[in-house]
Design an enzyme around this catalytic site. Structure first.
Site: not given
Ligand code: ME8
Length: 517
Positions: A18, A21, A126, A129, A143, A146, A297, A300
């Site tokens: 989304h 990411h 959690c 998390c 949490c 979440h 925010k 899902k």
């Molecule tokens: O945390 N605004 O993966 P994840 C801005 N697998 N960026 C956002 C966002 C938002 N609302 N939502 C997600 C993880 N992101 C772990 C990471 S790294 C070794 C392991 C982006 O799929 C942002 O880059 O939950 C955030 O840090 C990341 O997606 C979290 O992705």
């Protein structure tokens, strides 16, 4: 040779790509393109994080295997990133065999360093998390992130002795002011390291009796590695740790890009793990804020996650990309609405930049036979435009070095406005009517075209689809070659006269309205 290594977080395979990411990946892609264009040896890593309970839980709910879930969602991320044209050099999966080997090698090394020990642990866990929560993480017993109640758990876990590194790390962060940037996140990291902050060692294992989806500990086959310990190591695997010939050089140039949600793991766990395994810290941790959508925010349950492929279909990916980079001040939260995207794209891209290109091309057809004319009567107004181009280049380079992408784009667009004003003031349609006015008209049009060449090259890292199209319409080779990023002292006048222009469809058509979502 300068080197540059940029990473995104590896994304969990329980969600579809989304806007959040996508934003982090756009930032990394922009930086990678910028450094390639500057001639630096560049490596850009992204990928997926596939182990852990969260994924096992999702698989159980769907009555399938974690591997099948991981394959499906990882492919979804990869296919989306490819469709959007991201220029990553490797798409890593934590299920890749070289990564699994590396995690086990690191575990062995850290264990031998005496930084891992076994303890009984009791607390509230959690799964969202993937960690035990503390009182601070709870709101009304749930949490805070979440919005689900954590589970009480008591189990034997291996722990990484993070607290051993507390003083060293605080000292390192103090001595390297931009190690974590922007500053607010550096301050947050330092606050987490304060003596009274309750910093604890962290668990790095899960018993197989509960979780089997993970990498087995080399020193205890009854446990698998905790997903975060596994995941962070991807940044090493991605560039061929331990024995790739240029590993050390690239590692020294590492720029991690993340959002604020995973600050603690990157700012605290990761440098301590690196120290324990005998590696120097990464160069910079760059932390951006969170996107909300229509003021809420992303969640899902609200189903408000913005699909980047849909945005591309509606507005073109460059317009979406432009909006995100122009709107968010790196480090600060921002809000996305399609209305704001449309307003911004129309003002900056259609009415300003697109208009400058269209009128320059139109007048080149009308007054110069459809080929780039020569500048033969250069005077003070042209010198002023040239100075503006150099100022824009200086501003872009300074802003990118500080992750101020919004400032970089603002500087480019402000320069386009100046060139539009220059065209208004020179008024080729009037110049042409004057006796002997051809030299003046040609000079004006050449100056506009050369400005557009600078604009296209400066924009290329940000708008990788549009920039080569601008160049192509000016009759230049559409590829943007390494080393072609203009510095402030680059040659003004490199656009060759005589080349036929190649006017195509308008690059940034005006968007009539935001589609209802
Ligand atoms: O945390 N605004 O993966 P994840 C801005 N697998 N960026 C956002 C966002 C938002 N609302 N939502 C997600 C993880 N992101 C772990 C990471 S790294 C070794 C392991 C982006 O799929 C942002 O880059 O939950 C955030 O840090 C990341 O997606 C979290 O992705």
């Amino acid at each position: 040779m300068n080197r540059f290594y940029v990473t995104t977080p590896i994304y969990y395979v329980n969600d579809v790509p989304h806007i959040g990411h996508c934003f982090t990946t756009i930032v990394a892609d922009t930086l990678a393109r910028y450094h390639r264009l500057a001639g630096d040896e560049t490596f850009f890593l992204t990928g997926t994080d596939e182990h852990g309970e969260k994924i096992a839980e999702a698989a159980a709910l769907r009555d399938t295997t974690p591997q099948a879930v991981a394959d499906e969602y990882s492919q979804r991320f990869r296919a989306t990133w490819e469709a959007l044209g991201f220029s990553f050099d490797r798409f890593i999966r934590t299920t890749d065999p070289d990564h699994v080997r590396n995690v086990q090698a690191v575990l062995t090394r850290v264990h031998e360093a005496g930084d891992i020990d076994f303890r009984e642990y009791e607390g509230l866990y959690c799964v969202g998390c993937e960690r035990f929560l503390t009182d601070r993480d709870l709101v009304d017993g749930r949490c805070a992130d979440h919005e689900r109640a954590p589970e009480p758990r008591r189990e034997g876990n291996y722990f990484f002795r993070l607290t051993r590194y507390r003083e060293w790390l605080a000292e390192y962060i103090r001595a390297h002011p931009d190690f974590i940037r922007p500053e607010r996140y550096r301050n947050e990291a330092l606050a987490m390291l304060r003596e009274d902050s309750g910093l604890e060692d962290f668990s790095i294992s899960r018993p197989k009796s509960r979780v089997t989806w993970g990498i087995e500990l080399p020193f205890d086959p009854d446990h698998v590695c905790y997903v975060w310990f596994d995941a962070l190591i991807n940044y090493l695997t991605g560039i061929g740790y331990p024995d790739a010939p240029d590993f050390d050089a690239l590692w020294g140039a590492t720029q991690h890009v993340i959002a604020k949600d995973i600050l603690k793991q990157h700012a605290l766990f990761w440098p301590a793990m690196l120290r324990s395994m005998g590696l120097p810290p990464f160069r910079h941790l760059n932390v951006h804020g969170y996107w909300s959508v229509d003021g809420r925010k992303i969640s899902k349950s609200l189903g408000n996650a913005v699909d980047p492929l849909l945005m591309r279909e509606r507005y073109g990916f460059d317009a979406f990309r432009y909006f995100l980079l122009r709107e968010m001040v790196f480090g600060v939260d921002a809000n996305f609405t399609e209305e704001a995207l449309v307003t911004r794209a129309n003002a900056d891209l259609a009415n300003n930049l697109g208009n400058l290109l269209n009128r320059t091309l139109n007048m080149t057809e009308r007054f110069a036979g459809g080929a780039v004319p020569s500048a033969v009567a250069v005077g003070a107004p042209e010198a002023e435009v040239e100075a503006g181009a150099r100022r824009a280049a200086t501003a872009v380079h300074g802003a990118v070095a500080e992750f101020k992408f919004h400032d970089a784009l603002a500087a480019i667009v402000a320069f386009a406005s100046d060139v539009n004003r220059y065209l208004d003031a020179r008024a080729p349609w009037k110049q042409a009517k004057r006796e002997g006015g051809t030299a003046a008209v040609h000079t004006t049009l050449y100056t506009a075209a050369e400005s557009l060449r600078w604009i296209a090259l400066l924009l290329a890292p940000f708008l990788p689809e549009a920039a080569p199209r601008i160049l192509a319409q000016l009759g230049l080779a559409a590829s943007v070659a390494p080393g072609s990023l203009p510095r402030e002292d680059a040659r003004w006048g490199a656009l060759a006269a005589g080349a036929p222009i190649a006017r195509g469809a308008p690059l940034f058509p005006r968007i009539e309205r935001a589609d209802p979502r």
